[in-house]
Design a protein around this motif. Sequence first.
Motif, PDB file in Angstrom:
ATOM      1  N   ARG A 128     -32.382  45.376  12.966  1.00  0.00           N
ATOM      2  CA  ARG A 128     -31.163  44.800  13.084  1.00  0.00           C
ATOM      3  C   ARG A 128     -30.621  44.898  11.579  1.00  0.00           C
ATOM      4  NH1 ARG A 128     -32.123  39.442  13.260  1.00  0.00           N
ATOM      5  NH2 ARG A 128     -31.865  39.601  10.895  1.00  0.00           N
ATOM      6  N   LEU A 152     -36.084  39.002   4.700  1.00  0.00           N
ATOM      7  CA  LEU A 152     -36.244  39.409   6.257  1.00  0.00           C
ATOM      8  C   LEU A 152     -34.865  39.880   6.741  1.00  0.00           C
ATOM      9  CD1 LEU A 152     -37.690  36.210   7.596  1.00  0.00           C
ATOM     10  CD2 LEU A 152     -38.577  38.265   7.417  1.00  0.00           C
ATOM     11  N   TRP A 160     -40.381  44.935   6.738  1.00  0.00           N
ATOM     12  CA  TRP A 160     -39.732  43.677   7.237  1.00  0.00           C
ATOM     13  C   TRP A 160     -40.900  42.739   7.815  1.00  0.00           C
ATOM     14  CZ3 TRP A 160     -40.193  42.541  12.603  1.00  0.00           C
ATOM     15  CH2 TRP A 160     -39.664  41.160  12.863  1.00  0.00           C
ATOM     16  N   ARG A 164     -42.364  38.891   7.400  1.00  0.00           N
ATOM     17  CA  ARG A 164     -42.061  38.311   8.470  1.00  0.00           C
ATOM     18  C   ARG A 164     -43.520  37.482   9.038  1.00  0.00           C
ATOM     19  NH1 ARG A 164     -37.619  36.213  12.149  1.00  0.00           N
ATOM     20  NH2 ARG A 164     -38.770  34.849  13.572  1.00  0.00           N
ATOM     21  N   ALA A 332     -28.695  31.496   4.742  1.00  0.00           N
ATOM     22  CA  ALA A 332     -28.555  31.378   6.115  1.00  0.00           C
ATOM     23  C   ALA A 332     -28.576  30.030   6.645  1.00  0.00           C
ATOM     24  CB  ALA A 332     -29.615  32.174   6.933  1.00  0.00           C
ATOM     25  N   GLY A 333     -29.036  29.004   6.055  1.00  0.00           N
ATOM     26  CA  GLY A 333     -29.044  27.746   6.837  1.00  0.00           C
ATOM     27  C   GLY A 333     -27.982  26.661   6.210  1.00  0.00           C
ATOM     28  N   THR A 336     -24.399  28.068   9.087  1.00  0.00           N
ATOM     29  CA  THR A 336     -24.698  27.895  10.401  1.00  0.00           C
ATOM     30  C   THR A 336     -25.072  26.545  11.111  1.00  0.00           C
ATOM     31  OG1 THR A 336     -27.133  28.085   9.532  1.00  0.00           O
ATOM     32  CG2 THR A 336     -26.150  30.359  10.537  1.00  0.00           C
ATOM     33  N   THR A 398     -23.019  32.397  16.882  1.00  0.00           N
ATOM     34  CA  THR A 398     -23.072  33.763  16.503  1.00  0.00           C
ATOM     35  C   THR A 398     -22.784  34.638  17.939  1.00  0.00           C
ATOM     36  OG1 THR A 398     -25.548  33.298  17.159  1.00  0.00           O
ATOM     37  CG2 THR A 398     -24.923  33.553  14.843  1.00  0.00           C
ATOM     38  N   ARG A 403     -28.953  45.228  18.066  1.00  0.00           N
ATOM     39  CA  ARG A 403     -30.277  45.983  17.499  1.00  0.00           C
ATOM     40  C   ARG A 403     -29.660  47.651  17.684  1.00  0.00           C
ATOM     41  NH1 ARG A 403     -31.884  41.792  16.778  1.00  0.00           N
ATOM     42  NH2 ARG A 403     -33.814  40.715  17.550  1.00  0.00           N
ATOM     43  N   GLY A 474     -31.060  34.299  19.204  1.00  0.00           N
ATOM     44  CA  GLY A 474     -31.612  35.500  19.224  1.00  0.00           C
ATOM     45  C   GLY A 474     -32.839  35.639  20.109  1.00  0.00           C
ATOM     46  N   PHE A 475     -33.452  36.734  19.939  1.00  0.00           N
ATOM     47  CA  PHE A 475     -34.877  36.720  20.907  1.00  0.00           C
ATOM     48  C   PHE A 475     -35.819  37.782  20.202  1.00  0.00           C
ATOM     49  CE2 PHE A 475     -37.204  38.863  24.408  1.00  0.00           C
ATOM     50  CZ  PHE A 475     -37.401  37.734  25.071  1.00  0.00           C
ATOM     51  N   ARG A 478     -37.862  39.201  16.249  1.00  0.00           N
ATOM     52  CA  ARG A 478     -36.951  39.144  14.782  1.00  0.00           C
ATOM     53  C   ARG A 478     -35.816  37.882  15.223  1.00  0.00           C
ATOM     54  NH1 ARG A 478     -35.139  43.893  11.046  1.00  0.00           N
ATOM     55  NH2 ARG A 478     -34.649  42.220   9.321  1.00  0.00           N
ATOM     56  N   CYS A 480     -34.400  34.141  15.236  1.00  0.00           N
ATOM     57  CA  CYS A 480     -34.038  33.348  13.808  1.00  0.00           C
ATOM     58  C   CYS A 480     -35.337  32.624  13.384  1.00  0.00           C
ATOM     59  CB  CYS A 480     -32.983  32.101  14.213  1.00  0.00           C
ATOM     60  SG  CYS A 480     -32.549  30.936  12.756  1.00  0.00           S
TER      61      CYS A 480
HETATM   62  C1  HEM Z   1     -27.660  26.437  14.453  1.00  0.00           C
HETATM   63  C2  HEM Z   1     -28.108  27.238  13.335  1.00  0.00           C
HETATM   64  C3  HEM Z   1     -28.598  28.766  13.465  1.00  0.00           C
HETATM   65  C4  HEM Z   1     -28.324  29.546  14.403  1.00  0.00           C
HETATM   66  C5  HEM Z   1     -27.100  29.274  15.523  1.00  0.00           C
HETATM   67  C6  HEM Z   1     -28.864  30.869  14.057  1.00  0.00           C
HETATM   68  C7  HEM Z   1     -28.891  32.082  14.684  1.00  0.00           C
HETATM   69  C8  HEM Z   1     -29.398  33.231  14.155  1.00  0.00           C
HETATM   70  C9  HEM Z   1     -29.399  34.439  14.930  1.00  0.00           C
HETATM   71  C10 HEM Z   1     -28.690  34.769  16.306  1.00  0.00           C
HETATM   72  C11 HEM Z   1     -30.233  35.399  14.392  1.00  0.00           C
HETATM   73  C12 HEM Z   1     -30.453  36.907  14.699  1.00  0.00           C
HETATM   74  C13 HEM Z   1     -31.586  36.872  15.645  1.00  0.00           C
HETATM   75  C14 HEM Z   1     -32.047  37.862  16.430  1.00  0.00           C
HETATM   76  O1  HEM Z   1     -31.531  39.214  15.761  1.00  0.00           O
HETATM   77  O2  HEM Z   1     -32.693  38.034  17.417  1.00  0.00           O
HETATM   78  C15 HEM Z   1     -30.784  34.606  13.147  1.00  0.00           C
HETATM   79  C16 HEM Z   1     -31.419  35.238  12.355  1.00  0.00           C
HETATM   80  C17 HEM Z   1     -31.811  34.677  11.036  1.00  0.00           C
HETATM   81  N1  HEM Z   1     -31.744  33.403  10.751  1.00  0.00           N
HETATM   82 FE1  HEM Z   1     -30.587  31.899  11.812  1.00  0.00          FE
HETATM   83  N2  HEM Z   1     -29.653  30.522  12.718  1.00  0.00           N
HETATM   84  C18 HEM Z   1     -29.273  29.298  12.563  1.00  0.00           C
HETATM   85  C19 HEM Z   1     -29.949  28.334  11.482  1.00  0.00           C
HETATM   86  C20 HEM Z   1     -30.758  29.252  10.376  1.00  0.00           C
HETATM   87  C21 HEM Z   1     -31.175  28.587   9.289  1.00  0.00           C
HETATM   88  C22 HEM Z   1     -31.429  26.873   9.099  1.00  0.00           C
HETATM   89  C23 HEM Z   1     -32.162  29.418   8.625  1.00  0.00           C
HETATM   90  C24 HEM Z   1     -32.811  29.299   7.471  1.00  0.00           C
HETATM   91  C25 HEM Z   1     -34.025  28.293   7.355  1.00  0.00           C
HETATM   92  C26 HEM Z   1     -31.972  30.722   9.177  1.00  0.00           C
HETATM   93  C27 HEM Z   1     -32.341  31.688   8.730  1.00  0.00           C
HETATM   94  C28 HEM Z   1     -32.383  33.057   9.521  1.00  0.00           C
HETATM   95  C29 HEM Z   1     -33.020  34.283   9.062  1.00  0.00           C
HETATM   96  C30 HEM Z   1     -33.693  34.477   7.658  1.00  0.00           C
HETATM   97  C31 HEM Z   1     -32.808  35.275  10.111  1.00  0.00           C
HETATM   98  C32 HEM Z   1     -32.992  36.661  10.088  1.00  0.00           C
HETATM   99  C33 HEM Z   1     -34.626  36.873  10.649  1.00  0.00           C
HETATM  100  C34 HEM Z   1     -35.197  38.262  10.773  1.00  0.00           C
HETATM  101  O3  HEM Z   1     -34.494  39.158  10.766  1.00  0.00           O
HETATM  102  O4  HEM Z   1     -36.450  38.376  10.630  1.00  0.00           O
HETATM  103  N3  HEM Z   1     -31.110  30.551  10.261  1.00  0.00           N
HETATM  104  N4  HEM Z   1     -30.114  33.288  13.074  1.00  0.00           N
END
Ligand code: HEM
Length: 532
Positions: A128, A152, A160, A164, A332-333, A336, A398, A403, A474-475, A478, A480
């Motif tokens: 991604r 990440l 990655w 991870r 990211a936190g 969101t 989101t 992908r 997501g799912f 990878r 979230c």
């Molecule tokens: C309601 C809050 C949040 C929503 C709706 C959300 C949603 C998402 C989604 C849809 C993805 C992509 C997943 C995929 O591609 O399958 C993602 C990735 C990610 N999120 Fe969140 N997120 C939220 C909160 C957070 C928080 C609090 C953090 C930090 C602690 C965070 C850190 C990340 C990171 C680092 C990724 C990338 C993961 C990777 O590529 O391995 N997110 N998030």
Amino acid sequence: MWKFAIHSQQPFCWQQLCNRRHLYVGNVQQQTHLELLDAAPTRSDDEWLQAKPYEKVPGPGTWQVLSYFLPGGKQYNTNLIQMNRRMREWYGDIYRFPGLMGKQDVIFTYNPNDFELTYRNEGVWPIRIGLESFTYYRKVHRPEVFGSIGGLVSEQGKDWAHIRNKVNPVQMRVQNVRQNLPQIDQISREFVDKLDTLRDPVTHILNDNFHEQLKMWAFESISFVALNTRMGLLSDRPDPNAARLAEHMTDFFNYSFKYDVQPSIWPYYKTPGFKKFLQTYDKITEITTAYIDEAIKRFEIEKDSGNECVLQQLLSLNKKVAVVMAMYMLMAGIDTTSSAFVTILYHLARNPHKQRQLHRERRRILPDSDEPLTPENTKNMPYLRACIKECMRITSITPGNFRIATKDLVLSGYRVPRGEGVLMGVLELSNSEKYFGQSGQFMPERWLKADTDPDVKACPAARSRNPFVYLAFGFGPRTCIGKRIAELEMETLLTRLLRRYQVSWLAEMPLQYESNIILSPHGIYVQVRAAC
Ligand code: HEM
């Protein structure tokens, strides 16, 4: 159908985000999936051979797309959501958005079977693309700080997976994350205390400033998890470095939208604006590292004081990993979680009956509102969790998941060769009558797998529903990584807030959203009054 209005100042196109895979960033070639390009199909099975050729996927040609987005064109000034919806109306549930200027095509699909196929075939290294500026910053601009440590969001493949796999047990294990409950609860209490000063003294109405304050709540919460530090952002005297960090994070979001999402020439020419962006990254790195250094000294003094916190666990992997992960958690936190929380409050404010139901559950969990939240009393909160899920179904902040296909796939009857981008339109499906009856209605009960009390019955569809029609986080491998943290924060604040207040939506207009990196709400008009 969409039941809320979305508006954007700037036209936005997912493809701008998704199709930069040919970029060479400084001397760093994006290690994404270049090996997949121009590869001959690996499949020769019947399903593949009988599928319609890729070229037949409906969709506009390159010139047609250009004409859509030029002034006066059919998609001129539309935002992401409007653009997707129009394209879907014109071309159907699968269409091809052609790559422009030598970039790759993106297949847009609104078929849950395609989602499942894409995810089930993504393997152990899903691809991604995102935050290319961060890759450039770490690898080209500041290699002396980060070395080969990947992040990440911006890393792909083995690099990655390397990080991870290490951080998954720290951030995805429920118990590990829930050890932060006492402090997250304390932060939520402070925020709820502050609400008195945020609402209008006469009308008790909260406006857009409430969202800014919620960002501070999210910042305070995530920085406790990431840096093991209380920043004081909800007080009148925040730590001066924290206040600076908060400002830099706001700048970061604005710059990131400009340089990571919108079309930009920075990969070829470093504009003055992009150089300022790099300076913002520098400042975030500098302050984050300083907080981590202070925490390390504290940990030395407080040796063997019990369970290791998230930061200690990350430090035991490697200090550079801890810095990169802390930066990601902050990046990211904040927006969101705070945007999702506004959305949750909005739906509850518009549905007083459901709010009362939730309030009853809150009183059962916290008969005395001064009691602390504990792992025991927060274990069984089915209605609260159903409410949060239902809000995120109606408004997933989101709206799509992306992908790169890592195998040749047959999507909706068409051959999609590996290496092509696939954009899964999650938000459209989770608002579709086909998958959620009365989809515009706020019905938390649809998520309940068991009766929660005599009045609140389980919904049989909760057990049989296709899991791919709701994917707010997501799912797969990878997914979230902040999901557990975000859930902990939102559940805690919702419990505290609704234990003390009841909320009502007073505006005639529904909540509005701007689409930039995520959907960001504005036009907040919530009244908060003491709960009886
Ligand atoms: C309601 C809050 C949040 C929503 C709706 C959300 C949603 C998402 C989604 C849809 C993805 C992509 C997943 C995929 O591609 O399958 C993602 C990735 C990610 N999120 Fe969140 N997120 C939220 C909160 C957070 C928080 C609090 C953090 C930090 C602690 C965070 C850190 C990340 C990171 C680092 C990724 C990338 C993961 C990777 O590529 O391995 N997110 N998030």
